[in-house]
Write an enzyme that holds these catalytic residues in place. Sequence first.
Site, PDB file in Angstrom:
ATOM      1  N   ARG A 194      16.291  22.045 137.578  1.00  0.00           N
ATOM      2  CA  ARG A 194      17.690  21.281 136.629  1.00  0.00           C
ATOM      3  C   ARG A 194      18.487  21.750 137.646  1.00  0.00           C
ATOM      4  O   ARG A 194      19.707  20.984 138.188  1.00  0.00           O
ATOM      5  CB  ARG A 194      17.635  21.691 135.434  1.00  0.00           C
ATOM      6  CG  ARG A 194      18.782  22.263 134.688  1.00  0.00           C
ATOM      7  CD  ARG A 194      19.202  21.739 133.186  1.00  0.00           C
ATOM      8  NE  ARG A 194      19.195  22.829 133.199  1.00  0.00           N
ATOM      9  CZ  ARG A 194      19.308  24.166 133.066  1.00  0.00           C
ATOM     10  NH1 ARG A 194      19.894  24.555 133.674  1.00  0.00           N
ATOM     11  NH2 ARG A 194      18.736  25.048 131.863  1.00  0.00           N
ATOM     12  N   TYR A 198      30.177  -3.367 131.382  1.00  0.00           N
ATOM     13  CA  TYR A 198      28.479  -2.821 131.210  1.00  0.00           C
ATOM     14  C   TYR A 198      28.437  -2.500 129.455  1.00  0.00           C
ATOM     15  O   TYR A 198      29.450  -1.614 128.769  1.00  0.00           O
ATOM     16  CB  TYR A 198      27.824  -1.905 131.632  1.00  0.00           C
ATOM     17  CG  TYR A 198      26.617  -1.407 131.699  1.00  0.00           C
ATOM     18  CD1 TYR A 198      25.536  -2.524 131.289  1.00  0.00           C
ATOM     19  CD2 TYR A 198      26.254  -0.425 130.668  1.00  0.00           C
ATOM     20  CE1 TYR A 198      24.465  -2.282 131.395  1.00  0.00           C
ATOM     21  CE2 TYR A 198      24.490   0.074 130.673  1.00  0.00           C
ATOM     22  CZ  TYR A 198      23.993  -1.204 130.483  1.00  0.00           C
ATOM     23  OH  TYR A 198      22.635  -1.065 130.103  1.00  0.00           O
ATOM     24  N   ASP A 216      32.163   1.373 139.137  1.00  0.00           N
ATOM     25  CA  ASP A 216      30.544   1.470 139.110  1.00  0.00           C
ATOM     26  C   ASP A 216      30.455  -0.227 140.231  1.00  0.00           C
ATOM     27  O   ASP A 216      30.436  -1.088 140.339  1.00  0.00           O
ATOM     28  CB  ASP A 216      30.253   0.523 138.206  1.00  0.00           C
ATOM     29  CG  ASP A 216      28.963   1.047 137.228  1.00  0.00           C
ATOM     30  OD1 ASP A 216      28.429   0.661 138.866  1.00  0.00           O
ATOM     31  OD2 ASP A 216      28.495   0.905 136.185  1.00  0.00           O
TER      32      ASP A 216
HETATM   33  C1  LIG Z   1      22.636  -0.828 133.847  1.00  0.00           C
HETATM   34  C2  LIG Z   1      23.416   0.092 134.139  1.00  0.00           C
HETATM   35  C3  LIG Z   1      24.761   0.577 133.620  1.00  0.00           C
HETATM   36  C4  LIG Z   1      23.623   1.602 133.012  1.00  0.00           C
HETATM   37  O1  LIG Z   1      23.197   2.193 133.471  1.00  0.00           O
HETATM   38  P1  LIG Z   1      21.665   2.905 133.426  1.00  0.00           P
HETATM   39  O2  LIG Z   1      20.559   3.109 134.727  1.00  0.00           O
HETATM   40  O3  LIG Z   1      20.893   1.707 132.237  1.00  0.00           O
HETATM   41  O4  LIG Z   1      21.344   4.379 132.418  1.00  0.00           O
HETATM   42  C5  LIG Z   1      26.300   1.259 134.002  1.00  0.00           C
HETATM   43  N1  LIG Z   1      26.651   0.300 134.960  1.00  0.00           N
HETATM   44  C6  LIG Z   1      26.075  -1.349 135.005  1.00  0.00           C
HETATM   45  C7  LIG Z   1      27.259  -1.595 135.782  1.00  0.00           C
HETATM   46  C8  LIG Z   1      24.936  -1.925 134.537  1.00  0.00           C
HETATM   47  O5  LIG Z   1      24.553  -2.717 135.720  1.00  0.00           O
END
Ligand SMILES: *Cc1c(COP(=O)(O)O)cnc(C)c1O
Length: 388
Positions: A50, A102, A174
């Site tokens: 972990r 998102y 992101d």
């Molecule tokens: C899919 C996505 C997420 C979340 O990711 P997961 O792996 O599905 O938990 C966050 N930000 C963006 C822009 C995404 O496309």
Amino acid sequence: MNNLVQTQTRLAQSAIATDSAHGAVIAPLYLSSNYAWDDPKNKPSYDYSRSGNPTRDQLEAALCGLEAAAKGVITSSGMAAVDLALSLARPDDLVLAPHDCYGGSHRLLSARSERGHFKLEFVDQSDETALRKAFARKPKLILIETPSNPLLRITDIELCVRLAKKFGTLTIVDNTFLSPALQQPLKLGADMVVHSTTKFINGHSDVVGGALLARDPAIGDELAWWANCTGITGAPFDSFMTLRGVRTLFLRTEQQQESAATLIHEFKQDSRIRRIFYPALKTHPGHEIAARQQTGFGSMFSVEFSSSVDVLQLLRETRIFTVAESLGGFESLICVPAIMTHASMSAEAQKSAGISKTLVRFSIGLEHPKDLIADIKQALDKAVSGSI
Ligand SMILES: *Cc1c(COP(=O)(O)O)cnc(C)c1O
């Protein structure tokens, strides 16, 4: 690897020929949950998976190299990575987030702020006046998502970084929609990058995973502490699979965006298509910023069809495009964000983000673009009202 090495080379070389035990070219997968101590007073560098695992650490090192990060955490999902970033905010802190982020991030941010974990303001980050007004409230964190999902709005990362420095705000980008092959936010001054590695980085639609990568090693250490504390670190097998995907990221993104451009060129001439949301188009409001801060326009776009098109019927009729959520895999996908990826947003939030019920999002994969175009054309022929 030094800074002069091209991204393409870094990608292909991810964790290659690193095995000191047997010289395996592909790094072995360490599934073990625990590690032996040679002496009870001598804590080994790995003791429990972990907190640390050699396979996961190789993925972390590969992604840190690509994003120019000092330290990162590989998490069990993209959402876990976003949540980990939010662990830096305290109850009195303000978090700024994009109004069209998102859907899962929107839900997480709203749910945590409703429980008093931090204060929250959603803002249209492509609107400079609104952005400056929001920054005046001295936020602790700003989450940026550019290009945004599903309307591909572009946020000027360097502008946000300048404002953030002035107000002592940490910037988190992101970067899921482009991947480090096409955009490297830390090089533009951001503090952290978040990825859903589920998408382009793994690229094979067989792993759910995430990553949070920090420029400052002290922040990286704090994040690693939280990740071990809450147990959100990624599984070794998932890390192994994701490393395998990373090595072909460059080739995939190049081909996928070339195909996307071919489709857009064709769609522009189709009278059944009213509007295309894609930053490569000169008419796209964020085109110039995208051209400056990205090294490519990517393979995601959304389309508003003319009112004669029944979009649900269109999705029922596609044969090559698969109707599914997610994106960035080698298989082409089509979805209606309002009822699929963004269904967790309230109708009101969808409206303010400009997500209509007839907006269709495309994720272009590795099939031949001619086949993809033919598939959409035949589906459109069946989905236009008056057709049988
Ligand atoms: C899919 C996505 C997420 C979340 O990711 P997961 O792996 O599905 O938990 C966050 N930000 C963006 C822009 C995404 O496309």
